[in-house]
Design an enzyme around this catalytic site. Sequence first.
Site, PDB file in Angstrom:
ATOM      1  CG  ASP A 233      -1.874   1.098   1.326  1.00 16.89           C
ATOM      2  OD1 ASP A 233      -1.886   1.949   0.423  1.00 16.89           O
ATOM      3  OD2 ASP A 233      -2.641   1.134   2.313  1.00 16.89           O
ATOM      4  CB  CYS A 271      -9.082   5.231   7.019  1.00 17.18           C
ATOM      5  SG  CYS A 271      -9.646   3.519   6.961  1.00 17.18           S
ATOM      6  CG  ASN A 428     -10.388  -3.805   2.710  1.00 15.29           C
ATOM      7  OD1 ASN A 428     -10.182  -4.725   3.485  1.00 15.29           O
ATOM      8  ND2 ASN A 428     -10.387  -2.533   3.099  1.00 15.29           N
ATOM      9  CG  ASN A 429     -12.858 -10.120   1.996  1.00 19.23           C
ATOM     10  OD1 ASN A 429     -13.758 -10.945   1.932  1.00 19.23           O
ATOM     11  ND2 ASN A 429     -12.108  -9.833   0.949  1.00 19.23           N
ATOM     12  N   PRO A 431     -12.081  -5.356   8.194  1.00 21.25           N
ATOM     13  CG  PRO A 431     -10.217  -5.936   9.454  1.00 21.25           C
ATOM     14  CD  PRO A 431     -10.612  -5.360   8.124  1.00 21.25           C
ATOM     15  CB  SER A 432     -13.892  -0.856   8.452  1.00 22.54           C
ATOM     16  OG  SER A 432     -12.616  -0.352   8.779  1.00 22.54           O
TER      17      SER A 432
END
Length: 583
Positions: A233, A271, A428-429, A431-432
Amino acid sequence: MSQRGFQMVSLVEPAVSAPVERPDVYFSAFGPDPSWGEVSPEAQPRGPNMTRSYSALRAEALARYPKGAAPGGVGVDDIVQLKVQNTYDTHLDIARAMAKVMRADMAAYDADVSKFTQSLGCWSGFHAQQMIKAVKRLRGTAKGTYVYLSGWMVAGLRNRWGHLPDQSMHEKTAVADLIEEIYVSLRQADEVALNDLFAKLKAARAAGDAAAEAAAIAEIDGFESHVVPIIADIDAGFGNEHATYLLAKELIKAGACALQIENQVSDAKQCGHQDGKVTVPREDFIEKLRACRLAFEELGVDDGVIVARTDSLGAGLTQKVPVSQRPGDLASDYIKWLKTEPMGAPAEGELAIWKDGAFVRPVRMPNGLFAFREGTGRARVIEDCISSLNEGGADLVWIETDTPNVDEIASMVAEIRKAAPKAKLTYNNSPSFNWTLNLRKQVRAQWIGEGRIAEADYPDGAGLMSADLDLTELGQEADRRLKAFQTDIAARAGVFHNLITLPTFHLTAKSMDELSRGYFGEDKMLAYVATVQREEIRRGVSAVRHQHEVGSDLGDTFKEMVSGDRALKAGGHANTMNQFAAE
């Protein structure tokens, strides 16, 4: 015994098939390649230094040193062992080789969507090393497994200024440093594992067991490296296009074969799962994609992979109005989504846009940013992806979503593929997402719509999180969909790579909480033994032998290579790690 105390080994070659020369990457992503020759069909490339078999390397060393030792008494077999264990000379070699791995994986996915790839975000080399070891224990191979390097976790856990939010405030060098650390750890895992195999070979030779010797050599030739691709990233590039290029080079030299960059403004980066995101015009983003491509090309990573991320679904602001040269160009396609209001003739110094035969005023926020029209995020995402692929040369796109919904993502991909038929995604799986709540909501809404249940049968909102629902029909159906989520999104939405950005952040927090509760509570040592050590032993986690895991036996072997009988070794009878020898 030689004058220096070295034991001379037999110079007779074991009965193995003739060595075969191989290219740097000698496997197809999900099947054997005939060019492997005698190497196990499960083998993965170990790097430029291991394009030849053990037997070929040994024959080459013996041709140089027919007496079995180099000047100074260095044994031929020791030379060969270190050559095998040094799987890559530089991390730039890793970037070149792993880029080819990713390209092969992408081709395999194009042929069969069940061949999607996965990664977990790791914030240390040890996390990455243990992840790859676990995958190899589970599957027997690490193929299709990558490491994701999250900018969020670098900011939150790996910078000098404390725990920071995901706003590109951490040092640029911290990202490259973590890539370097991860590959040092993965290469050391290779060294430790190969050292164990060479110990088997030496034991077989010492016992005069030709069959065991040949089997050990086959294991060495069939060894699969722990080195896997890293998707790194680079945030929004940490500055302008030149800054992006300079940083990209550092990440690539550290070993990254894939760079993920997002279309936010560098100095206002947020983010992807927070508010206040500000995107850049598409021309600006394409320039940064070009900067990444030039960095790959300059360093000879011709197969380098660029992941273009769009945050437009949740971004309602932009920093500037681009210049449109003609109708339908990238600038005009970006401008058309701006929120505007009617105006008369522009006053001096006032910004105006000519639209539908009249001047309109773009709505400007108190901070000077421009707003997009509400409800346009989906359309902007689709256009972002198309322009990144077709104009910017991106290889993969990443759509940052606000909920995990296969149908929503699949519908966007269907639109993207009308203009970019081979579009593939990294997803993106996150955690948010509250995964339990989201999936249970989806099941509840579908079943109500189908008339299968009444609204009163299950609670709405936060009530769906109740543990009492875990074993209900709805709870179990939601869990079934969770289990199938990555497979479904790969098949229906073009997702080539599934990742979780921050799992090791949350896992570390949970694990430390679990251990601390027991250890500082009533269970004391039982808490450690029951929750950590017994589980390590029973699962076959190699880290239970922590001295061996960090290279103690590897060090002993090297001491023997240079000191012979004089070697002061750590692995003798007094080493308490011997208590785990059978595990």
